[in-house]
Enzyme design. Sequence first.
Site, PDB file in Angstrom:
ATOM      1  N   TYR A  24       0.837  -1.201   0.000  1.00  0.00           N
ATOM      2  CA  TYR A  24       0.000   0.000   0.000  1.00  0.00           C
ATOM      3  C   TYR A  24       0.874   1.254   0.000  1.00  0.00           C
ATOM      4  O   TYR A  24       0.674   2.173  -0.799  1.00  0.00           O
ATOM      5  CB  TYR A  24      -0.917  -0.007   1.220  1.00  0.00           C
ATOM      6  N   ALA A  25       1.871   1.288   0.888  1.00  0.00           N
ATOM      7  CA  ALA A  25       2.772   2.436   0.949  1.00  0.00           C
ATOM      8  C   ALA A  25       3.530   2.611  -0.364  1.00  0.00           C
ATOM      9  O   ALA A  25       3.710   3.738  -0.853  1.00  0.00           O
ATOM     10  CB  ALA A  25       3.748   2.268   2.108  1.00  0.00           C
TER      11      ALA A  25
END
Length: 453
Positions: free
Chosen positions: A249-250
């Site tokens: 996600y990051a």
Amino acid sequence: MAPPPDLGKTAKLERYNSYIRRVNSTKLLNASSKLLFRATLLIALVLVLFFTLNYPPLSSDHLPHRRSFLSSAFSSAGGAAWEKQVRHSSTPRRPNGFSILVTGAAGFVGSHCSLALKKRGDGVLGLDNFNDYYDPSLKRARESLLQKHQIFIVEGDLNDGPLLTKLFDVVPFTHILHLAAQAGVRYAMQNPQSYVASNIAGFVSLLEVAKSANPQPAIVWASSSSVYGLNTENPFSELHPTDRPASLYAATKKAGEEIAHTYNHIYGLSLTGLRFFTVYGPWGRPDMAYFFFTKDILQGKPIDVYRTHDERDVARDFTYIDDVVRGCLGALDTAEKSTGSGGRKKAPAQLRVYNLGNTSPVPVGRLVATLEALLGTKAKQHVITMPRNGDVPFTHANVSLARRDFGYKPTTDLATGLRKFVKWYVGYYGVQPRAKKETRLGTTSTDNPGESD
């Protein structure tokens, strides 16, 4: 000499053969008529069945079908009724008001921002695909809330290029508030492709349409505090390195920042990225800890409370939704115009990144204690070591840059924000905390949990 033929018998035979032919002809005609009748009847039944299934009568017994028909008429791209809804929703009601496309409008931050923008007189058109990452009924409830304020949400996906092109053909948007994304750190281990499809491909799809628009809109979009990843300097500053993401996600959010730089550099798009820090509040996301802690505590279920591998408390910079909304609006109000036209850059354009946090990290243990006090119920805590699933042990925002550029100043502490959240939660889900009286971290009051906003 042979006897003469018997003419009487010949005539009788002829009459008999003629009679037989007429009988057979009649039987054949009757059989053909019956076959034709049956075939016609069969065709008629098939037609009746077809029209019954596809065009049900609009009686009170078929209201769900009628609602579905009307919904599709207004949500499918095309048609006079659809375009009228799109134009009406996106038309500003104040002088020099914005016309804003809000992606992810049925989401947590998107619905709050849409309402705030509409209330101040801006035109707001929503776009959302209503996926089932969490309960879609909550998204539909937010949609109903927006509809009461004359905000129309187009149901569609960011990767639907023709739909996006159609929207820009109908409305000359001045701004885009891009909040649609595949959220959640842990879910990336289960469905990584969804993050690439939404956070990277979807963002590029939106930028491709925006770059070719005339005029080009200014874009404010949601990055994430997750981009700081394994950074150990704190509080986190926009000047700190973000090259060690701890989750997919990051990584997709970091990729979004690099993509934004590219489209700004090549096409002159004005782009502002906002790094949100653990946003919470009413109408929030069920996958967030404060939300499912509340649910499990009320149901008497145990909750997992993480500690770091060196036995320290996990802490988050919890940021209340109203503070984040003010930050989003501040970013929109100070966003400069894009400098390109028809896909060609004419001058350097604005490119910014800001932290939007609360600046006060709170240990998760204190979050649980606050919820226990508000709910009047002791949590069944299961303290475990944080798994290596992409979560980071600590977040802390430095917001001096946002304060300088658009006056961002968070004002809601965790106890106040959770009080408002709990009030919404028990009202929305129709549950009752075990304590009739509100406990304010050691004091009691006769008020119900949470005051009015």
